[in-house]
Motif scaffolding. Structure first.
Motif, PDB file in Angstrom:
ATOM      1  N   LEU A   1       0.830  -1.207   0.000  1.00  0.00           N
ATOM      2  CA  LEU A   1       0.000   0.000   0.000  1.00  0.00           C
ATOM      3  C   LEU A   1       0.865   1.258   0.000  1.00  0.00           C
ATOM      4  O   LEU A   1       0.528   2.245  -0.667  1.00  0.00           O
ATOM      5  CB  LEU A   1      -0.918   0.000   1.223  1.00  0.00           C
ATOM      6  N   GLN A   2       1.966   1.227   0.749  1.00  0.00           N
ATOM      7  CA  GLN A   2       2.839   2.396   0.781  1.00  0.00           C
ATOM      8  C   GLN A   2       3.461   2.644  -0.589  1.00  0.00           C
ATOM      9  O   GLN A   2       3.562   3.793  -1.041  1.00  0.00           O
ATOM     10  CB  GLN A   2       3.928   2.203   1.835  1.00  0.00           C
ATOM     11  N   ARG A   3       3.864   1.564  -1.265  1.00  0.00           N
ATOM     12  CA  ARG A   3       4.410   1.719  -2.626  1.00  0.00           C
ATOM     13  C   ARG A   3       3.357   2.292  -3.560  1.00  0.00           C
ATOM     14  O   ARG A   3       3.659   3.137  -4.416  1.00  0.00           O
ATOM     15  CB  ARG A   3       4.905   0.365  -3.154  1.00  0.00           C
ATOM     16  N   PHE A   4       2.123   1.844  -3.410  1.00  0.00           N
ATOM     17  CA  PHE A   4       1.029   2.341  -4.251  1.00  0.00           C
ATOM     18  C   PHE A   4       0.830   3.834  -4.053  1.00  0.00           C
ATOM     19  O   PHE A   4       0.726   4.601  -5.019  1.00  0.00           O
ATOM     20  CB  PHE A   4      -0.238   1.570  -3.913  1.00  0.00           C
ATOM     21  N   LEU A   5       0.781   4.272  -2.806  1.00  0.00           N
ATOM     22  CA  LEU A   5       0.571   5.696  -2.527  1.00  0.00           C
ATOM     23  C   LEU A   5       1.772   6.528  -2.966  1.00  0.00           C
ATOM     24  O   LEU A   5       1.611   7.652  -3.457  1.00  0.00           O
ATOM     25  CB  LEU A   5       0.295   5.892  -1.041  1.00  0.00           C
ATOM     26  N   ASP A   6       2.970   5.997  -2.786  1.00  0.00           N
ATOM     27  CA  ASP A   6       4.162   6.725  -3.239  1.00  0.00           C
ATOM     28  C   ASP A   6       4.153   6.890  -4.756  1.00  0.00           C
ATOM     29  O   ASP A   6       4.546   7.939  -5.284  1.00  0.00           O
ATOM     30  CB  ASP A   6       5.429   5.973  -2.814  1.00  0.00           C
ATOM     31  N   SER A   7       3.675   5.868  -5.466  1.00  0.00           N
ATOM     32  CA  SER A   7       3.621   5.946  -6.938  1.00  0.00           C
ATOM     33  C   SER A   7       2.662   7.027  -7.393  1.00  0.00           C
ATOM     34  O   SER A   7       2.909   7.711  -8.391  1.00  0.00           O
ATOM     35  CB  SER A   7       3.202   4.591  -7.520  1.00  0.00           C
ATOM     36  N   ASP A   8       1.556   7.193  -6.657  1.00  0.00           N
ATOM     37  CA  ASP A   8       0.626   8.263  -7.013  1.00  0.00           C
ATOM     38  C   ASP A   8       1.289   9.619  -6.863  1.00  0.00           C
ATOM     39  O   ASP A   8       1.097  10.507  -7.700  1.00  0.00           O
ATOM     40  CB  ASP A   8      -0.624   8.185  -6.134  1.00  0.00           C
ATOM     41  N   GLY A   9       2.074   9.782  -5.804  1.00  0.00           N
ATOM     42  CA  GLY A   9       2.793  11.046  -5.627  1.00  0.00           C
ATOM     43  C   GLY A   9       3.777  11.327  -6.738  1.00  0.00           C
ATOM     44  O   GLY A   9       4.117  12.475  -7.003  1.00  0.00           O
ATOM     45  N   GLU A  10       4.230  10.270  -7.405  1.00  0.00           N
ATOM     46  CA  GLU A  10       5.172  10.426  -8.517  1.00  0.00           C
ATOM     47  C   GLU A  10       4.458  10.521  -9.864  1.00  0.00           C
ATOM     48  O   GLU A  10       5.102  10.518 -10.916  1.00  0.00           O
ATOM     49  CB  GLU A  10       6.137   9.235  -8.530  1.00  0.00           C
ATOM     50  N   GLY A  11       3.104  10.572  -9.849  1.00  0.00           N
ATOM     51  CA  GLY A  11       2.339  10.691 -11.087  1.00  0.00           C
ATOM     52  C   GLY A  11       2.252   9.415 -11.896  1.00  0.00           C
ATOM     53  O   GLY A  11       2.018   9.454 -13.109  1.00  0.00           O
TER      54      GLY A  11
END
Length: 673
Positions: free
Chosen positions: A430-440
């Protein structure tokens, strides 16, 4: 006595019986045994899934034959229609001589149940009706017809009284004509149906004359010269190659563009409004279409096809929705949400096995990572997780895959057996998923950006819950040492349910596996392991290691534990003293005596630096004599130890305070005479 005993397991009841077998099964096996058996297993999984979802029960199978019971004739008939419709569409990718078609017969009758099996006229009549059915068809008795005629919107064809083998009376039978509203069989109206459907499953290479259609490992390779596929282009009508039966939607209107003005003798096409241009951004275009509503005629773009598919779904027209989704899939776009909805529709129609086969059939002309990911999601259990992990390794920037992998480790999917290791893996994904959103790296994979927003909301809420749960849970084993006469008892409290437990002294060598308690732990469904072991009495310091297998069988550890005899002894005796304060001292049983006993304190004296006593309202200020700690036998009371104390004759109560070896002080405990 023997007859009475046999009747105990038998009871009569009325049930709807469904009998099915595969037409020409022996010929199919003779032509290609391996492929036929593999396909039968796959198709039986779909068959069984429909029966289970309809509330039925399969009570007998033999080769290609299946017998199922239902409590309702309506449920049995609906199930039969679902099965035949599913098999009909799956058969379209096979040549006529390799199609695997069920014949189904249904009746209501009196049956006898014996050890789970059903016997009697009801079963026999259903089997005879199945023999009257056409391949891919359904034949029902008059009783079933009368029970369902006003409840299902499907026509029936009365085929009259039928003489059948081993049934003394003729059986009045009806055929269910659900496929075409009671008209002539669909296959006579549409001779090119197989070819037209094959275009939906083949690539543009079909125009060369060869169509290789693969639906998993056992799919038949069909070679023929099909009609050229109809390209999806904005100026063309809707792709009729995807049509499987006459559509209920209005026919597309083609706007005429003549080179010369029409003469009075020439009929003019009806005037229709031109299609308005949509925004180039897919998500914005979809929002416009959703606001407009209705079905888009001549749909060709991704937003139009997806909008139509969702609109058909809301109307309950699953077949039209499926056609629109197939057209969307042919665009081979790297968009996740339409493909996931398509897969969900397939699972409802054909079960998970059917969805896998459809995606396998489309895989040759769909190369996008989104398609590969949705295909992986159609598997179950560890196989699904393995495919997801493989996909993420190959496509590390495909952000939505991390959220889907997190779901595989969640308690929603695993249930009560979710382990701490599962929770950590879910948290990490989940953390990787949310971090990816922050990176567009998230929005580009969704046609409908509101779906991506919903995924993000769920991920944030679940991650917050996981963070809280893991922060307040025990993360590694907790150990308690207890000294007894022959050595040390090491009690280990594990952070979660375990299926096995092992320990060793030092950081090398073999682990010692403990035995089972013999009691089944409901959290694991297995016998609970013993989580304590013994150490010799003369051990002074050591590093111990413990490990355990959690509910999923995953080994956790080893966890190092430091042992030092003096600290372990003080801590264990202090814990007992704190737990049993009421046993510190005791007035003599003779109410007239002034004697106080403090043997309990002497038994755990190794943890006590000083014990003080006071009477009535005075603070504890008189020392109780404590013998020195005996490491070899710390709980023993020396033969010459003073174990009593004389209280003042008028004293009504006594109070005690302990100062422990570690420097801490107990609360004052009061004892009344």
């Amino acid at each position: 006595m023997g007859d009475q005993g046999s009747r105990v397991h038998m009871k009569r009841k009325i049930a709807a019986i469904l009998a099915a077998d595969i037409a020409g099964y022996s010929r199919l096996v003779a032509e290609d045994e391996e492929e036929t058996l593999a396909r039968l297993e796959s198709w039986r999984a779909v068959f069984d899934d429909f029966v289970n979802r309809s509330g039925g029960r399969i009570f007998n199978t033999a080769g290609d034959s299946v017998l199922a019971e239902f409590s309702s004739a309506v449920d049995a008939t609906r199930c039969a229609i679902d099965i035949q419709e599913s098999m009909r569409t799956r058969n379209l990718v096979f040549p006529q001589n390799r199609r695997m078609e069920f014949r189904i017969g249904i009746t209501i009758g009196d049956v006898v149940e014996r050890d789970g099996d059903l016997l009697g006229d009801g079963v026999n009549v259903a089997a005879r009706l199945e023999g009257l059915a056409e391949p891919g068809g359904i034949c029902v008795s008059r009783g079933v017809y009368e029970a369902v005629a006003n409840k299902l919107s499907v026509p029936f064809l009365d085929i009259g009284q039928q003489e059948v083998k081993n049934i003394p009376q003729p059986v009045h039978a009806f055929r269910v004509e659900w496929r075409n509203g009671g008209r002539k069989p669909l296959r006579r109206q549409q001779p090119s149906l197989l070819k037209r459907w094959s275009h939906a499953f083949t690539s543009a290479a079909a125009a060369t004359g060869i169509a290789a259609i693969a639906a998993g490992a056992g799919y038949w390779l069909m070679k023929q010269a099909p009609e050229p596929p109809i390209a999806l282009a904005p100026e063309r009508p809707a792709d009729h190659a995807l049509t499987t039966q006459p559509s209920t939607a209005a026919p597309p209107v083609v706007v005429a563009t003549p080179t010369q003005p029409p003469t009075p003798s020439q009929p003019q096409p009806p005037a229709v409004p031109e299609k308005q241009p949509l925004p180039t951004d897919f998500s914005e275009a979809l929002a416009v279409l959703q606001k407009q509503g209705g079905i888009v005629q001549n749909a060709s773009t991704a937003p139009e096809l997806y909008h139509n598919a969702r609109s058909y779904e809301m109307r309950g027209d699953a077949l039209a929705a499926r056609q629109a989704y197939l057209a969307f899939a042919r665009l081979d776009l790297n968009l996740l949400d339409p493909l996931m909805r398509f897969a969900a529709l397939l699972r409802v129609q054909e079960g998970r096995a059917g969805a896998r086969e459809v995606f396998a059939a489309l895989a040759d002309q769909n190369r996008s990572p989104a398609f590969a990911l949705v295909h992986a999601l159609q598997f179950d259990g560890p196989e699904r997780t393995r495919r997801l992990q493989t996909f993420i390794t190959a496509n590390p920037d495909f952000a939505p895959a991390s959220a889907l992998l997190a779901e595989d480790y969640s308690d929603n999917r695993i249930g009560a057996t979710q382990t701490i290791a599962d929770m950590r893996k879910e948290q990490d994904a989940l953390q990787r998923f949310l971090d990816s959103d922050g990176e567009g790296k998230l929005q580009p994979y969704f046609l409908d950006h509101s779906v991506a927003g919903a995924w993000l909301d769920r991920a944030r809420k679940r991650l917050a819950a996981l963070d809280t749960s893991l922060a307040h849970s025990m993360q590694q084993p907790n150990v308690n040492f207890m000294r007894h006469n022959t050595g040390w008892n090491v009690n280990v409290q594990l952070p979660e349910a375990a299926s096995s437990f092992a320990w060793r002294i030092g950081d090398s060598g073999d682990f010692h596996m403990t035995a089972s308690t013999g009691a089944i732990d409901p959290r694991t469904g297995r016998p609970a392991p013993v989580t304590w072991f013994e150490l010799p009495p003369d051990i002074e310091t050591a590093t111990l290691e413990v490990r355990y297998a959690d509910a999923s069988g995953r080994v956790n550890g080893p966890y190092p534990i430091q042992f030092e005899w003096r600290k372990a002894l003080v801590d264990s005796q202090k814990q007992i003293l704190q737990q049993f304060t009421s046993a510190w001292i005791q007035f003599a049983r003779d109410s007239g005596s002034d004697t106080l006993y403090f043997t309990h304190l002497i038994s755990y004296r190794c943890a006590i630096a000083k014990a003080e006593i006071g009477f009535d309202n005075e603070a504890p200020n008189r020392a109780l004599p404590m013998p020195p700690c005996d490491r070899r036998d710390p709980n023993s009371i020396p033969y010459n130890a003073k174990t009593t104390f004389n209280a003042p004759p008028a004293a009504k109560s006594a109070s005690v305070r302990l100062t422990y070896v570690d420097g801490s002080t107990s609360s004052v405990a009061t004892f009344k005479r």
